[in-house]
Design a protein around this motif. Structure first.
Motif, PDB file in Angstrom:
ATOM      1  N   SER A   1       0.819  -1.222   0.000  1.00 51.52           N
ATOM      2  CA  SER A   1       0.000   0.000   0.000  1.00 51.52           C
ATOM      3  C   SER A   1       0.850   1.269   0.000  1.00 51.52           C
ATOM      4  O   SER A   1       0.404   2.324  -0.461  1.00 51.52           O
ATOM      5  CB  SER A   1      -0.934   0.000   1.212  1.00 51.52           C
ATOM      6  N   GLU A   2       2.075   1.176   0.504  1.00 46.36           N
ATOM      7  CA  GLU A   2       2.929   2.358   0.600  1.00 46.36           C
ATOM      8  C   GLU A   2       3.971   2.426  -0.512  1.00 46.36           C
ATOM      9  O   GLU A   2       4.359   3.510  -0.947  1.00 46.36           O
ATOM     10  CB  GLU A   2       3.649   2.372   1.955  1.00 46.36           C
ATOM     11  N   VAL A   3       4.444   1.277  -0.947  1.00 48.05           N
ATOM     12  CA  VAL A   3       5.500   1.227  -1.963  1.00 48.05           C
ATOM     13  C   VAL A   3       5.011   0.406  -3.151  1.00 48.05           C
ATOM     14  O   VAL A   3       4.602  -0.744  -3.000  1.00 48.05           O
ATOM     15  CB  VAL A   3       6.789   0.602  -1.394  1.00 48.05           C
ATOM     16  N   THR A   4       5.042   1.004  -4.339  1.00 43.97           N
ATOM     17  CA  THR A   4       4.701   0.275  -5.567  1.00 43.97           C
ATOM     18  C   THR A   4       5.746   0.593  -6.626  1.00 43.97           C
ATOM     19  O   THR A   4       6.584   1.476  -6.474  1.00 43.97           O
ATOM     20  CB  THR A   4       3.310   0.670  -6.097  1.00 43.97           C
ATOM     21  N   GLU A   5       5.671  -0.139  -7.692  1.00 42.88           N
ATOM     22  CA  GLU A   5       6.555   0.059  -8.843  1.00 42.88           C
ATOM     23  C   GLU A   5       8.034   0.013  -8.475  1.00 42.88           C
ATOM     24  O   GLU A   5       8.862   0.782  -8.979  1.00 42.88           O
ATOM     25  CB  GLU A   5       6.220   1.360  -9.570  1.00 42.88           C
ATOM     26  N   ARG A   6       8.372  -0.911  -7.601  1.00 46.55           N
ATOM     27  CA  ARG A   6       9.768  -1.186  -7.287  1.00 46.55           C
ATOM     28  C   ARG A   6       9.991  -2.687  -7.326  1.00 46.55           C
ATOM     29  O   ARG A   6       9.098  -3.466  -7.008  1.00 46.55           O
ATOM     30  CB  ARG A   6      10.152  -0.623  -5.917  1.00 46.55           C
ATOM     31  N   PHE A   7      11.201  -3.053  -7.695  1.00 53.21           N
ATOM     32  CA  PHE A   7      11.505  -4.477  -7.718  1.00 53.21           C
ATOM     33  C   PHE A   7      12.961  -4.710  -7.347  1.00 53.21           C
ATOM     34  O   PHE A   7      13.798  -3.793  -7.398  1.00 53.21           O
ATOM     35  CB  PHE A   7      11.179  -5.090  -9.081  1.00 53.21           C
ATOM     36  N   LEU A   8      13.236  -5.948  -6.957  1.00 47.65           N
ATOM     37  CA  LEU A   8      14.577  -6.375  -6.564  1.00 47.65           C
ATOM     38  C   LEU A   8      15.127  -7.346  -7.604  1.00 47.65           C
ATOM     39  O   LEU A   8      14.368  -8.100  -8.224  1.00 47.65           O
ATOM     40  CB  LEU A   8      14.543  -7.068  -5.205  1.00 47.65           C
ATOM     41  N   SER A   9      16.432  -7.344  -7.765  1.00 46.02           N
ATOM     42  CA  SER A   9      17.080  -8.338  -8.617  1.00 46.02           C
ATOM     43  C   SER A   9      18.291  -8.894  -7.888  1.00 46.02           C
ATOM     44  O   SER A   9      19.030  -8.157  -7.238  1.00 46.02           O
ATOM     45  CB  SER A   9      17.496  -7.712  -9.954  1.00 46.02           C
ATOM     46  N   GLY A  10      18.470 -10.195  -7.981  1.00 47.16           N
ATOM     47  CA  GLY A  10      19.635 -10.860  -7.398  1.00 47.16           C
ATOM     48  C   GLY A  10      20.525 -11.386  -8.506  1.00 47.16           C
ATOM     49  O   GLY A  10      20.054 -11.697  -9.604  1.00 47.16           O
ATOM     50  N   SER A  11      21.824 -11.495  -8.216  1.00 47.85           N
ATOM     51  CA  SER A  11      22.761 -11.833  -9.280  1.00 47.85           C
ATOM     52  C   SER A  11      23.940 -12.642  -8.762  1.00 47.85           C
ATOM     53  O   SER A  11      24.184 -12.743  -7.555  1.00 47.85           O
ATOM     54  CB  SER A  11      23.267 -10.539  -9.930  1.00 47.85           C
ATOM     55  N   ASP A  12      24.676 -13.208  -9.710  1.00 48.61           N
ATOM     56  CA  ASP A  12      25.933 -13.893  -9.397  1.00 48.61           C
ATOM     57  C   ASP A  12      27.046 -12.911  -9.047  1.00 48.61           C
ATOM     58  O   ASP A  12      28.154 -13.333  -8.713  1.00 48.61           O
ATOM     59  CB  ASP A  12      26.383 -14.746 -10.585  1.00 48.61           C
ATOM     60  N   ASP A  13      26.772 -11.594  -9.159  1.00 48.04           N
ATOM     61  CA  ASP A  13      27.801 -10.609  -8.836  1.00 48.04           C
ATOM     62  C   ASP A  13      27.801 -10.218  -7.356  1.00 48.04           C
ATOM     63  O   ASP A  13      28.376  -9.198  -6.978  1.00 48.04           O
ATOM     64  CB  ASP A  13      27.655  -9.359  -9.710  1.00 48.04           C
ATOM     65  N   SER A  14      27.154 -11.027  -6.523  1.00 51.65           N
ATOM     66  CA  SER A  14      27.137 -10.840  -5.066  1.00 51.65           C
ATOM     67  C   SER A  14      26.325  -9.616  -4.628  1.00 51.65           C
ATOM     68  O   SER A  14      26.589  -9.049  -3.577  1.00 51.65           O
ATOM     69  CB  SER A  14      28.566 -10.725  -4.499  1.00 51.65           C
TER      70      SER A  14
END
Length: 543
Positions: A363-376
């Motif tokens: 409800s407070e935060v939208t249109e954000r996302f996380l990405s994880g990688s092999d680059d630590s």
């Protein structure tokens, strides 16, 4: 009389990939064995072509140990071009009847292979059927399935090459949004358990062509947001869409990455060329294959191979991660069959393969996302602008990672990630870390809690959170070593998520489905292998 003509092998690693968990040291033995079966016993020269900058882990080093010469090109298309040019040069410096073996799915090789035959060379194409044209495989003297070549290779003990046993990982775990069922993949085995009827699910409509359990791995599994559809993708490129109610197969396609829109109206998938296609799911009849008018339409094109696809929770955007380590955000059009021509943003910053994407949506935060990688790193992005809001370096977790004394220092890689609904929290699994991280993600990322899983070393390779029951499901790598022929024996655990906080691990009798579920999903080791597996697991640092 045995044919002793020299054999030259070109392998395009990008188009003919190794199944997950397959020991790279077996490849040269696999090719040699296949050629011996065709009657060729001459000396073999091996060349493998890979993409520069692509993360292959220790695969290239292990391949090189067995005598392969490694060539790196800047793009996937360049690998095919290098092989064509190299073969053309090779023809001028070698005399027939030398044997040319090409491990590739390049449809443009047909004329070159035909030229080789005309000039008197023996030719063999080793291919993946989903990505190869019938015309190409009809040209050479011999054509072999890549999956069959790999499957028929004898086992190899890495310790004979002075290398440690390779870690074998359970590929994925995914739970139904309403926790009606849970699915696990371990190498070539796909296991689905119905939590309502308390039984293992039998998938109806399997075909030899699309589900070759004996020769390929199930690579990706996922449910649609409504729980109506279940999707599984195999390492040979075949993707099947199943009804998550009757477990009948509804549709089959060829893809490397796949995503289902949140309202189950469309499915998108990426092919080997970087093209992303869309198929309408509306109107698919239960227990029947999709109607003939459900043809795929081109949605957009990517400059390199697409490795991940995902829809935003509201279905407005479709995100694609590619081999150039960038994430592209496209606006999903109102008329998707006419193509997605509007690029919302491009997210740049990762320096290695992107392994997972998760959305921070409340409800407070939208249109954000996380990405994880092999680059630590785990990175927080703004969807609309593509701005990098914050980078969390998880290399500080290296002190907790399990390694063998004989192995080099471990690189910290993010293996999986999911977000807790209606919160700004994310759960992250890290390679070789016996636990999980709880991250707080608002305008920046911070490690809120490091959770160690007690008891024997349990290293989650995949995690999934059920939307209704708020239960975190985890699966660890198989306990039997890579030199075993038996299906992997993995371990499954669950942890309640109460008011956005992770609680203690549930006991076996407390997990939904209880011991029956664990028996079906975890698998068993044959009695005659128990002692051998225990010894090798101890030596390799696996449990």
């Amino acid at each position: 009389m045995e044919n002793r003509d020299p054999i030259y092998v070109w392998w395009d690693i990008q188009s003919c990939r190794l199944p997950y968990g397959y020991e790279p040291l077996r490849v040269h033995v696999a090719v040699k064995s296949a050629m011996r079966n065709l009657g060729f016993f001459g000396p073999i020269d091996y060349v493998a072509v890979a993409v520069k900058g692509w993360s292959y882990g220790d695969t290239l080093y292990r391949i090189e140990t067995t005598g392969f010469r490694i060539k790196r090109e800047y793009a996937w298309q360049s690998c095919s071009m290098f092989i064509r040019n190299n073969i053309s040069e090779w023809m001028h410096s070698h005399e027939p009847p030398a044997v040319a073996v090409i491990i590739s799915c390049d449809k443009g090789l047909g004329s070159l292979v035909n030229r080789l035959r005309v000039e008197g060379f023996k030719t063999c194409i080793i291919y993946v059927p989903a990505f190869t044209s019938d015309r190409l495989i009809s040209v050479p003297n011999f054509s072999l399935l890549w999956s069959d070549v790999l499957a028929n290779a004898p086992l190899v003990d890495p310790r004979e090459y002075g290398l440690p046993l390779r870690e074998v990982r359970a590929e994925a775990i995914y739970v139904h949004p309403s926790q009606k069922s849970v699915a696990v993949t371990v190498g070539m085995d796909l296991r689905v358990f119905d939590l309502i009827e308390n039984r293992r699910v039998t998938l109806v409509g399997k075909s030899r062509r699309s589900c070759r359990k004996d020769s390929t791995n199930t690579r990706v599994i996922r449910y649609g947001a409504s729980g109506k559809f279940f999707v599984c993708a195999s390492n040979d490129g075949w993707v099947n869409i199943w009804s998550a109610e009757s477990w009948h197969r509804l549709h089959t396609m060829v893809a490397l990455a796949i995503a289902i829109r949140s309202n189950d109206s469309h499915v998108c998938y990426a092919d080997t060329r970087g093209d992303v296609w869309v198929v309408e799911l509306d109107g698919i009849d239960e227990c029947k294959v999709s109607p003939s008018n459900k043809t795929a339409r081109l949605l957009f094109r990517s400059s390199s191979i697409v490795t991940k696809l995902d829809f935003s929770p509201d279905g407005r955007y479709i995100l694609s991660a590619d081999g150039d380590f960038k994430i592209r955000v496209n606006v999903f059009p109102k008329k998707p069959l006419e193509g997605a021509h509007e690029i919302q943003s491009i997210c740049l910053g990762h320096k290695a393969s992107i392994t997972c994407i998760a959305f921070v949506w409340n409800s407070e935060v939208t249109e954000r996302f996380l990405s994880g990688s092999d680059d630590s790193t785990v990175r927080l992005w703004d969807i609309s602008s593509g701005s990098l809001l914050h980078t969390c370096d998880i290399s500080t977790m290296a002190e907790y990672i399990e390694v063998n004394e004989s192995e080099p220092p471990a690189q910290v890689k993010v293996t999986d990630m999911c977000t807790i609904p209606n919160s700004s929290l994310a759960i992250v699994a890290i390679q070789r870390f016996p636990g999980i991280l709880l991250l707080s993600c608002t305008t920046s990322i911070s490690i809120k809690k490091v959770i160690h899983i007690p008891g024997d070393s349990f290293i989650p390779t995949s995690i999934s959170l059920s939307g209704s029951m708020k239960l975190l499901w985890m699966v660890s790598r198989p306990s039997n070593p890579p030199v075993s022929k038996h299906p992997g024996v993995t371990r499954v655990k669950a942890m309640p998520c109460i008011e956005a906080e992770l609680s203690s691990i549930l006991g076996d009798d407390q997990i939904p489905g209880g011991t029956k579920l664990l028996e079906q999903l975890q698998g068993k080791v044959p009695t005659e292998d128990c002692g051998e597996c225990s010894t090798r697991s101890h030596e390799s640092g696996n449990v």
